[in-house]
Design an enzyme around this catalytic site. Structure first.
Site, mmCIF file in Angstrom:
data_model
loop_
_atom_site.group_PDB
_atom_site.id
_atom_site.type_symbol
_atom_site.label_atom_id
_atom_site.label_comp_id
_atom_site.label_asym_id
_atom_site.label_seq_id
_atom_site.Cartn_x
_atom_site.Cartn_y
_atom_site.Cartn_z
ATOM 1 N N ARG A 39 -22.677 41.557 -82.836
ATOM 2 C CA ARG A 39 -23.836 40.746 -82.433
ATOM 3 C C ARG A 39 -23.450 39.314 -82.088
ATOM 4 O O ARG A 39 -24.092 38.685 -81.252
ATOM 5 C CB ARG A 39 -24.883 40.748 -83.550
ATOM 6 C CG ARG A 39 -25.608 42.075 -83.631
ATOM 7 C CD ARG A 39 -26.639 42.077 -84.715
ATOM 8 N NE ARG A 39 -27.488 43.250 -84.576
ATOM 9 C CZ ARG A 39 -28.270 43.713 -85.539
ATOM 10 N NH1 ARG A 39 -28.326 43.094 -86.704
ATOM 11 N NH2 ARG A 39 -29.017 44.779 -85.334
ATOM 12 N N LYS A 202 -37.197 58.384 -90.752
ATOM 13 C CA LYS A 202 -38.588 58.060 -91.019
ATOM 14 C C LYS A 202 -39.509 58.397 -89.844
ATOM 15 O O LYS A 202 -39.547 57.686 -88.851
ATOM 16 C CB LYS A 202 -38.727 56.582 -91.380
ATOM 17 C CG LYS A 202 -38.160 56.255 -92.749
ATOM 18 C CD LYS A 202 -38.821 55.021 -93.329
ATOM 19 C CE LYS A 202 -40.178 55.339 -93.952
ATOM 20 N NZ LYS A 202 -40.924 54.132 -94.323
ATOM 21 N N GLY A 355 -29.880 51.145 -84.953
ATOM 22 C CA GLY A 355 -28.664 50.773 -85.670
ATOM 23 C C GLY A 355 -27.806 51.958 -86.060
ATOM 24 O O GLY A 355 -26.596 51.981 -85.807
ATOM 25 N N GLY A 378 -35.791 48.593 -83.776
ATOM 26 C CA GLY A 378 -37.252 48.504 -83.814
ATOM 27 C C GLY A 378 -37.828 47.912 -82.537
ATOM 28 O O GLY A 378 -38.829 48.390 -82.010
HETATM 29 P P1 ADP Z 1 -31.777 54.412 -86.231
HETATM 30 O O1 ADP Z 1 -31.191 53.362 -87.154
HETATM 31 O O2 ADP Z 1 -30.823 54.840 -85.177
HETATM 32 O O3 ADP Z 1 -33.128 54.015 -85.694
HETATM 33 P P2 ADP Z 1 -32.943 55.846 -88.433
HETATM 34 O O4 ADP Z 1 -32.754 54.638 -89.288
HETATM 35 O O5 ADP Z 1 -34.322 56.217 -88.064
HETATM 36 O O6 ADP Z 1 -32.047 55.719 -87.119
HETATM 37 O O7 ADP Z 1 -32.348 57.118 -89.159
HETATM 38 C C1 ADP Z 1 -30.993 57.202 -89.552
HETATM 39 C C2 ADP Z 1 -30.862 57.947 -90.846
HETATM 40 O O8 ADP Z 1 -31.452 59.220 -90.756
HETATM 41 C C3 ADP Z 1 -29.422 58.170 -91.207
HETATM 42 O O9 ADP Z 1 -29.131 57.472 -92.397
HETATM 43 C C4 ADP Z 1 -29.315 59.677 -91.395
HETATM 44 O O10 ADP Z 1 -28.523 60.049 -92.499
HETATM 45 C C5 ADP Z 1 -30.744 60.061 -91.624
HETATM 46 N N1 ADP Z 1 -30.996 61.493 -91.339
HETATM 47 C C6 ADP Z 1 -30.807 62.140 -90.162
HETATM 48 N N2 ADP Z 1 -31.083 63.441 -90.296
HETATM 49 C C7 ADP Z 1 -31.461 63.640 -91.577
HETATM 50 C C8 ADP Z 1 -31.865 64.790 -92.346
HETATM 51 N N3 ADP Z 1 -31.941 65.981 -91.779
HETATM 52 N N4 ADP Z 1 -32.182 64.602 -93.655
HETATM 53 C C9 ADP Z 1 -32.106 63.386 -94.216
HETATM 54 N N5 ADP Z 1 -31.732 62.266 -93.545
HETATM 55 C C10 ADP Z 1 -31.415 62.386 -92.242
HETATM 56 MG MG MG Z 2 -31.662 52.851 -89.196
#
Ligand code: ADP
Ligand code: MG
Length: 398
Positions: A39, A202, A355, A378
Site C-alpha cells: 500500500r 461473511k 484483502g 469493502g
Molecule cells: P475478502 O477479504 O477477499 O473480501 P472475505 O474476508 O470475505 O474475503 O473472506 C475470506 C475468508 O473466508 C478467508 O479467511 C477464508 O478462510 C474464509 N472461507 C472461505 N471459504 C470458507 C469456508 N467454506 N468455510 C469457512 N471459511 C471460509
Molecule cells: Mg477479508
C-alpha cells in the site's frame, strides 16, 4: 468528473503550496517493521508527482484499530521509516497524541518548503470516525489543497476522507482515479458475458452486492462459506459448515431474483469437507447440500471446479471477490487456486478485489495476469453495489 492530480497541477502552480494527502497506509506491522509495503508503494506515483511540482506534503492515514486514543502499537513511525526508504528522502514524523494535537500542529508549522511530513494515526483522534467538522477544520488549516488517494477508505465518511474534502480545493490521487476507472468498467456497460465469482466467509457483508450483481451479471458463481447459507435457503443439509441463519431469507430472495431475471446463480455442486479445520485432516467430498452431521464444507469440490471453469469459458468480463475455500489451510486452497488459474488465463477484462482474495491470488503468483487488482475490499464492493462512496462524492463537492 473528479479533478485528477494532473489537472490540479496543470490548473495551479503548486510550487511552495501545501497539500494534505489522504493515503491508505494501513499496513501490517510486526515488531516495529512494516511486513508488507504494497500500500505504501501504491501511493508513490501521486506523492512523486506532487513533490515534482514543488508542493509541501502532509500525509494522513489510519493504521489498525486504535480506540480513538493514542496506542503505542499503532504509531506511524515504522511507516514513516519505510516510506522514507522508498521515496529516497526524509519523511518528517513526530509521535504525537493525534493528527490535530497541539504538538502535531507545532511540528506541521515547522515543515520546510518541499518537505514530506507524515501525521500521526488519524484514529488516535476519536473525532476521525465521527466525521467531525472541528477535526477537519484543523487538518484543513495545514494545507492549501487536499488530495485523496485512499480508495480503500473511500466508503467511510470520516474526517480525513469526507469532512476535510469539503473545506479545501481537492483532487483524486492517481490510485483513486485508477480504481474508479477500472471498477467503472464493471458497472458501466460491461462487455458480456459478465461472470462474477463471489466467495469468502461473511454472507451478510456481501448480500447487498449480490442483490445488485444478479441484476448486472450473466452468471454468478458462489463459493466459500457463503455457499452454505444458500444451500440452507434451498433446504439442503450443510452439517457443521459456517452459515449465517439470520440471512437465509435474504438468500432466498437473491435466488428468486436470479431466477426471475434468468441469471445463472451457480452453487458448488460438491464440497471438500473435514471434521476439523487442520492441515492434513482427513477429507471427504460430499454434495454441498448433503453434508453429514459434524462435517464442514471447507472448499469447493472437483465437480464444482469443473462447472465453475465451464461457466467462465468465453466470459469477456470477470469480477472476483472472496476465496472459494479456506485457502489459508491446505488442501482447502485447491479450489481457489484452480479458479485463479482459469481466470488468469481468460481473454477477458478481469478484476479481483478483497484483502483475502488478493492474498490468495498472490500465493498463486498470477496477479500480473489480472487486469485490475483492487486495493479496496469493502470500497470495491460498495462501488459495484452502486453506492455513492462518501470520500469520492466529497471530492467533487468544491
Ligand atoms: P475478502 O477479504 O477477499 O473480501 P472475505 O474476508 O470475505 O474475503 O473472506 C475470506 C475468508 O473466508 C478467508 O479467511 C477464508 O478462510 C474464509 N472461507 C472461505 N471459504 C470458507 C469456508 N467454506 N468455510 C469457512 N471459511 C471460509
Ligand atoms: Mg477479508
Amino acid at each position: 468528473m473528479l479533478r485528477t492530480v494532473e489537472q490540479l497541477i496543470e490548473g495551479a502552480d503548486l510550487a511552495g503550496k501545501r497539500v494534505l494527502v489522504r493515503v491508505d497506509f494501513n499496513v501490517p506491522i510486526d515488531d516495529g517493521e512494516v511486513t508488507d509495503d504494497t500500500r505504501i508503494r501504491a501511493a508513490l506515483p501521486t506523492l512523486r508527482r506532487l513533490l515534482d511540482a514543488g508542493a509541501t506534503l502532509y500525509l494522513v492515514s489510519h493504521l489498525g484499530r486504535p480506540k480513538g486514543a493514542p496506542d503505542e502499537r499503532y504509531r506511524m513511525g515504522p511507516v514513516a521509516r519505510r516510506l522514507s526508504q522508498l521515496l529516497g528522502r526524509e519523511v518528517r514524523y513526530r509521535a504525537t497524541a493525534g493528527p490535530a494535537a497541539p504538538e502535531q500542529q507545532a511540528f506541521v508549522a515547522e515543515a520546510p518548503a518541499g518537505s514530506v511530513t507524515l501525521l500521526e494515526n488519524s484514529r488516535f483522534d476519536a473525532r476521525e470516525t465521527e466525521n467531525d467538522p472541528e477535526l477537519a477544520r484543523v487538518l484543513a488549516s495545514y494545507a492549501d489543497y487536499y488530495v485523496n488517494d485512499a480508495f480503500g477508505a473511500a466508503h467511510r465518511a470520516h474526517a480525513t476522507t469526507e469532512a476535510v474534502a469539503r473545506l479545501l480545493p481537492s483532487a483524486a490521487g492517481d490510485l483513486m482515479a485508477a480504481e474508479l476507472r477500472a471498477l467503472g468498467r464493471l458497472v458501466d456497460e460491461p462487455e458480456r458475458p459478465f461472470v462474477v465469482v463471489l466467495g469468502g466467509a461473511k454472507v451478510s457483508d456481501k448480500l447487498g452486492v449480490l442483490e445488485r450483481l444478479v441484476e448486472l451479471a450473466d452468471a454468478v458463481l458462489v463459493g466459500g462459506a457463503m455457499a452454505y447459507t444458500f444451500e440452507l435457503a434451498k433446504g439442503g443439509r450443510v452439517g457443521a459448515s459456517l452459515v449465517e441463519p439470520d440471512v437465509v431469507d435474504t438468500a432466498k430472495r437473491v435466488l428468486a431474483t436470479a431466477e426471475a431475471r434468468g441469471v445463472r446463480l451457480v452453487l458448488p455442486a460438491d464440497s471438500v469437507c473435514a471434521e476439523t479445520l487442520e492441515a492434513g485432516a482427513a477429507t471427504a467430498v460430499h454434495p454441498s447440500g448433503a453434508i453429514p452431521d459434524g462435517w464442514m464444507g471447507l472448499d469447493i469440490g472437483p465437480e464444482a471446479v469443473a462447472e465453475f471453469t465451464a461457466s467462465l469459458q468465453g466470459a469477456r468480463t470477470v469480477f472476483w471477490n472472496g476465496p472459494l475455500g479456506v485457502f489459508e489451510t491446505p488442501p482447502f486452497d485447491a479450489g481457489t487456486t484452480a479458479i485463479a488459474k482459469v481466470v488468469a488465463g481468460l481473454d477477458a477484462y478481469t478484476v479481483v478485489g478483497g484483502g483475502d482474495s488478493i492474498a490468495a491470488l498472490n500465493a498463486t503468483g498470477l496477479q500480473e495476469r489480472i487486469d485490475h487488482v483492487s486495493t479496496g475490499g469493502g470500497a470495491s464492493l460498495e462501488f459495484v453495489e452502486g453506492a455513492e462512496l462518501p470520500g469520492v462524492a466529497a471530492l467533487g463537492a468544491d
